[in-house]
Motif scaffolding. Structure first.
Motif, mmCIF file in Angstrom:
data_model
loop_
_atom_site.group_PDB
_atom_site.id
_atom_site.type_symbol
_atom_site.label_atom_id
_atom_site.label_comp_id
_atom_site.label_asym_id
_atom_site.label_seq_id
_atom_site.Cartn_x
_atom_site.Cartn_y
_atom_site.Cartn_z
ATOM 1 N N UNK A 1 43.019 62.127 75.954
ATOM 2 C CA UNK A 1 43.410 61.019 76.825
ATOM 3 C C UNK A 1 43.807 59.766 76.062
ATOM 4 N N UNK A 2 44.543 58.932 76.768
ATOM 5 C CA UNK A 2 44.884 57.619 76.209
ATOM 6 C C UNK A 2 44.568 56.594 77.288
ATOM 7 N N UNK A 3 43.962 55.499 76.907
ATOM 8 C CA UNK A 3 43.683 54.450 77.877
ATOM 9 C C UNK A 3 43.481 53.148 77.124
ATOM 10 N N UNK A 4 43.791 52.044 77.795
ATOM 11 C CA UNK A 4 43.558 50.740 77.167
ATOM 12 C C UNK A 4 42.146 50.243 77.452
ATOM 13 N N UNK A 5 41.434 50.970 78.322
ATOM 14 C CA UNK A 5 40.077 50.552 78.671
ATOM 15 C C UNK A 5 39.220 50.424 77.403
ATOM 16 N N UNK A 6 38.621 49.234 77.186
ATOM 17 C CA UNK A 6 37.875 49.015 75.929
ATOM 18 C C UNK A 6 36.720 49.992 75.739
ATOM 19 N N UNK A 7 36.002 50.323 76.824
ATOM 20 C CA UNK A 7 34.881 51.255 76.693
ATOM 21 C C UNK A 7 35.393 52.628 76.260
ATOM 22 N N UNK A 8 36.484 53.081 76.894
ATOM 23 C CA UNK A 8 37.063 54.369 76.549
ATOM 24 C C UNK A 8 37.507 54.378 75.080
ATOM 25 N N UNK A 9 38.174 53.306 74.687
ATOM 26 C CA UNK A 9 38.671 53.246 73.304
ATOM 27 C C UNK A 9 37.520 53.265 72.306
ATOM 28 N N UNK A 10 36.428 52.593 72.687
ATOM 29 C CA UNK A 10 35.266 52.590 71.792
ATOM 30 C C UNK A 10 34.657 53.990 71.694
ATOM 31 N N UNK A 11 34.475 54.638 72.871
ATOM 32 C CA UNK A 11 33.888 55.980 72.875
ATOM 33 C C UNK A 11 34.759 56.954 72.079
ATOM 34 N N UNK A 12 36.073 56.790 72.211
ATOM 35 C CA UNK A 12 36.987 57.689 71.506
ATOM 36 C C UNK A 12 36.850 57.502 69.991
ATOM 37 N N UNK A 13 36.829 56.250 69.539
ATOM 38 C CA UNK A 13 36.663 56.003 68.104
ATOM 39 C C UNK A 13 35.306 56.524 67.630
ATOM 40 N N UNK A 14 34.286 56.296 68.466
ATOM 41 C CA UNK A 14 32.918 56.716 68.137
ATOM 42 C C UNK A 14 32.880 58.235 67.934
ATOM 43 N N UNK A 15 33.520 58.964 68.867
ATOM 44 C CA UNK A 15 33.486 60.427 68.777
ATOM 45 C C UNK A 15 34.373 60.943 67.647
ATOM 46 N N UNK A 16 35.548 60.363 67.474
ATOM 47 C CA UNK A 16 36.434 60.855 66.402
ATOM 48 C C UNK A 16 35.820 60.593 65.023
ATOM 49 N N UNK A 17 35.024 59.533 64.928
ATOM 50 C CA UNK A 17 34.346 59.303 63.643
ATOM 51 C C UNK A 17 33.340 60.420 63.369
ATOM 52 N N UNK A 18 32.753 60.960 64.442
ATOM 53 C CA UNK A 18 31.833 62.093 64.294
ATOM 54 C C UNK A 18 32.568 63.306 63.695
ATOM 55 N N UNK A 19 33.874 63.381 63.905
ATOM 56 C CA UNK A 19 34.663 64.470 63.340
ATOM 57 C C UNK A 19 35.046 64.230 61.883
ATOM 58 N N UNK A 20 34.770 63.039 61.392
ATOM 59 C CA UNK A 20 35.178 62.717 60.025
ATOM 60 C C UNK A 20 34.057 63.121 59.061
ATOM 61 N N UNK A 21 34.360 63.215 57.739
ATOM 62 C CA UNK A 21 33.348 63.702 56.792
ATOM 63 C C UNK A 21 32.063 62.878 56.799
ATOM 64 N N UNK A 22 32.197 61.563 56.944
ATOM 65 C CA UNK A 22 30.982 60.739 56.863
ATOM 66 C C UNK A 22 30.220 60.665 58.172
ATOM 67 N N UNK A 23 30.888 60.989 59.265
ATOM 68 C CA UNK A 23 30.228 60.820 60.557
ATOM 69 C C UNK A 23 29.610 62.086 61.101
ATOM 70 N N UNK A 24 29.799 63.184 60.384
ATOM 71 C CA UNK A 24 29.448 64.494 60.946
ATOM 72 C C UNK A 24 27.959 64.675 61.237
#
Ligand SMILES: [Zn+2]
Ligand SMILES: [Zn+2]
Length: 248
Positions: free
Chosen positions: A170-193
């Motif tokens: 999804x794409x949205x300008x909603x700040x909460x959504x954008x934060x959750x998306x960054x939060x989760x995608x960081x979990x997919x990164x090497x340091x966030x796993x």
């Protein structure tokens, strides 16, 4: 950000403009898997909630229904951290074989291929055995208590599965959504796993001390382009997953 991370993790070699087409196709697959689960649990939740509202104690029923939201949120955290990221090595015996074959590959492939529609979220049969134990058990108690609580839990589960879907597609300008998306995608990164297991909120990461380090949290909460996820090459990604996440 997400396309770069995605292509390194998926091994997909995008030719000009084709990554969006790949994502569209995968999002269709993911949606088709989610519809049966959504219809089944939403129908169940609606029927039980109506029964609760028509019982002798509708207000208690409402409290129990909403209590289902934090209950599910805790289950979501524990399941992601200990089951999906857990290791179930092969072994003798039905239970060890079942755990290894059913649970071991569940989430590994989602981390390896974050935009693969077959691994974004679950499907109806995943927690159905558990549901068929929990639902009759809940009716040992008055309808406005545990049965309604379970209705709130399964409805929250549906909400969480769609949230996970939208966080990837999804794409949205909603700040909460954008934060959750960054939060989760960081979990997919090497340091966030090995941190950031919460999908719909970071509350349990706070409670159980699996929050990202403070500078990362600051970057992720900046409402702009502060977050830069370190990109990996294909071989780095697979080596990392094999070493730190799942042994196959
Ligand atoms: Zn994970
Ligand atoms: Zn994910």
């Amino acid at each position: 950000m997400s396309a770069g991370l995605a292509s390194t993790l998926t091994g997909f070699r995008p030719t000009e403009g084709s990554f969006e087409a790949y994502k569209r196709e995968q999002s269709r697959i993911a949606r088709r898997r989610l519809y049966p689960l959504t219809v089944f649990y939403t129908t169940y939740a609606l029927i039980i909630t109506l029964l609760g509202l028509r019982s002798a104690h509708p207000w208690i029923g409402i409290v129990f229904y909403f209590a289902g939201i934090p209950v599910w949120s805790l289950v979501e955290y524990l399941f992601h951290r200990y089951v999906l990221h857990g290791r179930f090595p092969p072994g003798k015996g039905i239970i060890r074989r079942f755990l290894h074959e059913r649970l071991d590959p569940l989430h590994w492939e989602h981390h390896e291929k974050p935009f693969d529609g077959w691994h974004i979220s679950g499907e109806l049969k995943d927690i159905l055995p558990l549901f068929f134990v929990a639902a009759p058990f809940s009716f040992l108690f008055p309808v406005f208590t545990l049965p309604v609580l379970l209705a709130g839990v399964v409805q929250s589960y549906v909400g969480e599965e769609w949230t996970q879907y939208f966080l990837h597609f999804g794409k949205s300008r909603n700040p909460l959504f954008r934060h959750l998306k960054r939060y989760h995608l960081y979990h997919h990164s090497p340091r966030g796993m090995e941190k950031g297991y919460g999908i719909t909120s970071g509350i349990w990461d706070l409670v159980f001390h699996t929050q990202y380090p403070k500078p990362v949290r600051k970057l992720l909460s900046e409402n702009g382009h502060g977050a830069r996820i370190k990109k990996m090459t294909r071989s780095q990604a697979s080596r990392l997953f094999r070493e730190r996440f799942k042994k196959r």
